[in-house]
Design an enzyme around this catalytic site. Structure first.
Site, PDB file in Angstrom:
ATOM      1  N   CYS A 292       0.687  -0.892   0.244  1.00 22.19           N
ATOM      2  CA  CYS A 292       0.287   0.152   0.254  1.00 22.19           C
ATOM      3  C   CYS A 292       0.956   1.650  -0.026  1.00 22.19           C
ATOM      4  O   CYS A 292       0.584   2.525  -0.421  1.00 22.19           O
ATOM      5  CB  CYS A 292      -1.024  -0.062   1.562  1.00 22.19           C
ATOM      6  SG  CYS A 292      -0.174  -0.217   2.843  1.00 22.19           S
ATOM      7  N   HIS A 846      -0.879   1.232   7.371  1.00 26.01           N
ATOM      8  CA  HIS A 846      -2.174   1.282   6.302  1.00 26.01           C
ATOM      9  C   HIS A 846      -1.709   2.879   5.603  1.00 26.01           C
ATOM     10  O   HIS A 846      -2.186   3.631   6.152  1.00 26.01           O
ATOM     11  CB  HIS A 846      -3.232   0.678   5.917  1.00 26.01           C
ATOM     12  CG  HIS A 846      -3.914   0.632   4.813  1.00 26.01           C
ATOM     13  ND1 HIS A 846      -3.567  -0.325   4.152  1.00 26.01           N
ATOM     14  CD2 HIS A 846      -4.902   1.156   3.992  1.00 26.01           C
ATOM     15  CE1 HIS A 846      -4.287  -0.546   3.152  1.00 26.01           C
ATOM     16  NE2 HIS A 846      -5.144   0.629   2.752  1.00 26.01           N
TER      17      HIS A 846
END
Length: 911
Positions: A292, A846
């Site tokens: 990510c 994230h």
């Protein structure tokens, strides 16, 4: 059953060897306080040693060593009285293995507990960890999660292993609040905002990046379990919907409430959806496993208008095949191919797999070749650097040295540096992303100034609370012109005493003929003079007391008169009522010119002047017990210069002077005592013309004034007693509540600060390494300005993430006033078009990207393979990490970031 120490050792060793060879996930270890364990080890080892000596001497072994008491782990636990049935007592934070506790296998704990008893029992499980899950560790600190019940508002904190499943968390949440199964939904409530619906019951909490101290929202229904989510547009989905659609919904369902039903179908690839009429630039990137960080950075670059135009055109002729630094165009080709797939995906495809690009990137930057989590900003910088090397038109780079300024105009020097830079670096990356700043270094010893101009690709701005320190200092005058006053000022966190003195001088209106003497106060005495301007402010603690004295500049030799205050206090350690003279309040300081003619009357005059602001005027109006004519005025004080002061430690001896009777207040002189370097006291209240003996070895004269109760009636000494600590809690609290703006971060970045010790500067005039001060000024700004917010702090002892909310402009980011060069009078206005976000902490997290499609004038969230629209208000958050701004020209309209195939480098107007 009590055993001999020798047998206890044998049993424990055997159990330990057995446990170590059989350890596996799910096994239980117990924490034991090091204090108790060390006492047991000493007991068995010393007894064994004593037995050995006794055996050699044919005597009976000594049994004087006491057997340890019961096991005591109370120092390891929180004393809140709460206990979780699943994990036992909650541990204190930041316990260190080997210092605070040791880990014992269950068998050894059971045996020791059988012999000694005690507790409490602190059991923890063995879990598998590492990339291959074949490393074993004991989970000493299971996840601590804060549950919030909606809509009732109840809260509860639980502990649960990160290896437990979402289903177990759901079960425990329902059990905690007494809810029936399927009566509630649980949400990732990071920052106490709804983010992702947590509904994949088989995944572990570690897999979905749940972190320590995270907030979890337990959302109950009003109709007994038939909860439905209303999505903008009227679509209603019950719980069965979440079981049928893509389970990865949990990663981005925070945007469902902002999404139309048609957009929901488009996002999840539900039946009946077609991309034939979808707009370009809304294609996601598949997550290859912890990628990510890469996906978010790529999406921001792909949606940079200049890069989109450039790579969709025939850029291959500009590849550099002979540059030994780059990858001979291979990285640029891989990025260009990926960009084209994202802007023009095949029909029906909502995401692109970036595996080929990642392989090429891994060859250029091997640190990104694995599947570990990395920093998105580091990847961004290395990618831009790699693209520049692949596209640099200058294949044969010559070494061109720029000259120092040496008094030349800044504009001339800046242009020279920039010309030399672009002569070696000529690519679209330089044209679009690189700017220039002016760097000024000043030697702290000889004041030699060096000015250079360096290029930059991005600005790394500190958050205010990491670079600024708030300090409180009380300022005193020596000429009797004002009462003491406390000043709270902001200084560089890594600054020096000169920064504090300079800021303090501005705050207290220091005159041209005055200087500030800074001291540290401890136990009502001057602990040390902070005379060295290079003393780091880090040496001053938050709970220290600082005093500053405004003194005149001197031209002759002088000494400091330190006035110490004493009063009678009862001795609490005596059975009889005995009083002693003890220091109180804050010392006063005044410089005095000393020679052989210096008398007690001179000291009386100086002390009267220092104390004059404290006189109670309403009492003096009706009393003539003091001869005020003895006080010197400010004009009587000598003038003079910078001085070097040495600290002297003084110890009070016992004084036998009886100054607390009523006769003292009737005298015209204050009850003063001089304390010499041998701790002897001399009465200064008699004999006005008596010469004062001053030791030549000392830079200070220590004088004490004994404050009797009668004397206190004539002076308000409370101004001397309430000396605040350096860290003013109330002021700091107010500062933290104020919004932190991006402009404030930029000002902190540009503020003058001393270099760190690892970056000492070689002064060409001193011919030595110096810790120079450094000042940055923006000089030339790029068309695309990339700004990193320094959320991650690293030190030798710890690393952590700052979750400070920064209010950054989305429109009209005006940098005109921050440009050092005044040659160009144009306005420097920018607008935000992309943001890299980081959710989580240092251990796990994230990355996502918020990106604006300029032709649609609409913001979207790019979360790996999933793309969804968001409101502009949602762009600002405490997760913002890297900001992308594009220059806005005031004389023309904003251009679209939709690429046109006819665009060519150097021939297209990017704005």
């Amino acid at each position: 059953m009590e055993m001999s120490p020798e047998k206890e050792t044998v049993v424990v060793r055997a159990l330990s060897e057995s446990a170590e060879s059989l350890a596996k996930p799910g096994d239980v270890f117990h924490l034991v306080a090091c204090s108790w364990w060390n006492s047991w080890v000493n007991y068995v080892s010393q007894t064994r040693s004593a037995a050995s000596v006794s055996h050699q001497q044919n005597s009976v072994p000594s049994t004087t060593l006491n057997r340890p008491c019961a096991i005591d782990n109370t120092d390891l636990i929180q004393h809140s009285g709460s206990e979780d049935a699943a994990i036992g007592f909650d541990l204190r934070d930041n316990l260190v293995e080997g210092t605070d506790y040791i880990l014992l296998p269950k068998a050894i704990w059971n045996q020791l507990h059988e012999w000694y008893g005690g507790g409490p029992k602190l059991a923890r499980k063995v879990i598998s960890s590492g990339l291959s899950e074949n490393e074993l560790s004991v989970e000493v600190y299971p996840l601590r999660l804060h549950l919030h019940l909606n809509p009732k508002g109840d809260r509860c904190t639980i502990r649960i292993s990160k290896k437990e499943t979402v289903g177990e968390l759901y079960r425990k949440a329902c059990e905690t609040f007494g809810l029936e199964s399927e009566q509630a939904f649980i949400w990732d409530y990071y920052g106490q905002r709804k983010h992702a619906l947590i509904n994949d019951m088989d995944k572990s909490l570690e897999d979905i990046n749940i972190e320590m101290d995270q907030d979890i929202l337990v959302d109950i229904t009003d109709n007994g379990g038939n909860m439905s989510l209303s999505v903008a547009g009227g679509l209603s989905m019950d719980k069965s919907f979440f079981k049928n659609v893509n389970p990865e919904l949990s990663q981005y369902s925070q945007y469902l409430n902002q999404t139309t039903s048609r957009e929901v179908e488009k996002i999840h690839g539900m039946p009946g959806f077609s991309t034939s009429d979808s707009s370009g630039g809304l294609t996601g990137l598949s997550n290859l496993g912890n990628t990510c960080y890469m996906n978010s950075a790529i999406q921001c670059l792909v949606h940079t208008p200049q890069f989109a135009l450039y790579f969709l055109d025939d850029y291959h002729q500009e590849k550099t095949r002979h540059n030994r630094v780059g990858r001979r165009g291979k990285l640029a080709v891989a990025f260009g191919d990926l960009l084209k797939k994202l802007w023009a995906p095949p029909p029906g495809q909502v995401s692109v797999n970036p595996r080929h690009f990642k392989a090429k990137l891994g060859r250029f930057a091997p640190q990104f070749s694995d599947l570990h989590q990395h920093d998105s900003q580091e990847l961004l910088v290395l990618l831009l650097d790699g693209l520049h090397e692949d596209l640099n038109h200058v294949e044969k780079i010559s070494n061109i040295k720029s000259r120092d300024a040496d008094g030349r105009p800044d504009e001339e020097v800046g242009d020279e540096y920039w010309s030399n830079h672009v002569a070696r670096n000529n690519s679209i990356i330089v044209d679009v992303c690189q700017g220039q700043y002016k760097s000024t270094l000043v030697c702290p010893v000889c004041n030699k100034m060096s000015v250079i101009f360096d290029p930059f690709m991005y600005l790394s701005l500190p958050l205010q609370f990491t670079s600024i320190r708030t300090m409180t200092v009380t300022v005193f005058t020596c000429d009797g012109s004002a009462l003491p006053a406390a000043f709270t000022i902001n200084v560089p966190k890594l600054g020096r005493c000169r920064d504090l003195i300079q800021a303090l001088g501005s705050s207290c209106s220091l005159k041209d003929n005055e200087i500030i003497l800074l001291v540290k106060i401890q136990n009502h005495l001057i602990n040390c003079f902070l005379e060295d301007p290079l003393v780091p402010l880090s040496s001053i603690k938050d709970d220290d007391h600082l005093a500053a004295y405004k003194i005149p500049k001197f031209v002759k030799k002088f000494k400091f008169l330190q006035l110490i205050h004493r009063r009678e206090e009862e001795n609490p350690g005596s059975s009889q009522r005995i009083t002693e003279w003890k220091p109180f309040g804050t010392p006063l300081v005044s410089p005095i010119l000393c020679d052989d003619t210096f008398t007690t009357g001179d000291i009386q005059s100086v002390v009267h002047t220092m104390l004059s602001p404290l006189r109670r005027t309403e009492i003096l109006r009706h009393a003539d017990v003091f001869d005020t004519s003895i006080a010197a005025t400010a004009s009587d004080l000598p003038r003079a210069v910078n001085c070097t002061v040495t600290s002297t430690d003084f110890i009070f001896g016992e004084s036998k002077q009886e100054s607390g009777n009523s006769k003292v207040t009737g005298l015209r002189k204050l009850p003063l005592l001089q304390v010499d370097e041998n701790n002897s006291c001399f009465d200064l209240s008699v004999g006005e013309e008596k010469a004062v003996k001053i030791a030549s070895s000392s830079r200070s004269i220590l004088v004490s004034v004994d404050w009797s109760q009668n004397l206190l009636d004539y002076y308000e000494t409370s101004y001397l007693e309430n000396l605040p600590v350096v860290k003013n809690g109330a002021a700091s609290k107010r500062t933290r509540k104020e919004p932190l703006s991006l402009y404030t971060c930029l000002e902190a970045f540009l503020r003058e600060e001393p270099l760190v010790l690892e970056e000492m500067w070689y002064c060409p005039q001193c011919k030595e390494q110096r810790q120079a001060s450094k000042k940055l000024d923006l000089w030339r700004l790029p068309d695309v300005l990339i700004i990193q917010l320094k959320r991650f702090e690293y030190s030798r002892s710890a690393k952590h993430k700052l979750k400070t909310f920064v209010h950054f402009p989305i429109h009209d980011f005006n940098l005109t006033d921050y440009i050092g060069s005044k040659r160009n009078s144009m306005q420097h206005l920018y607008e935000l078009y992309a943001v890299i976000n980081h959710y989580g902490d240092m251990r796990s997290g994230h990355y996502t990207a918020h990106i604006k499609l300029l032709d649609e004038n609409r913001w979207y969230n790019f979360d790996d393979a999933h793309v969804s629209p968001i409101d502009e208000d949602a762009v600002r958050s405490s997760a913002a990490y890297v900001l992308f701004y594009r220059r806005v020209k005031s004389d023309c309209s904003s251009a679209s970031n939709r690429p046109q195939s006819s665009a060519r480098h150097k021939k297209v107007s990017y704005l």
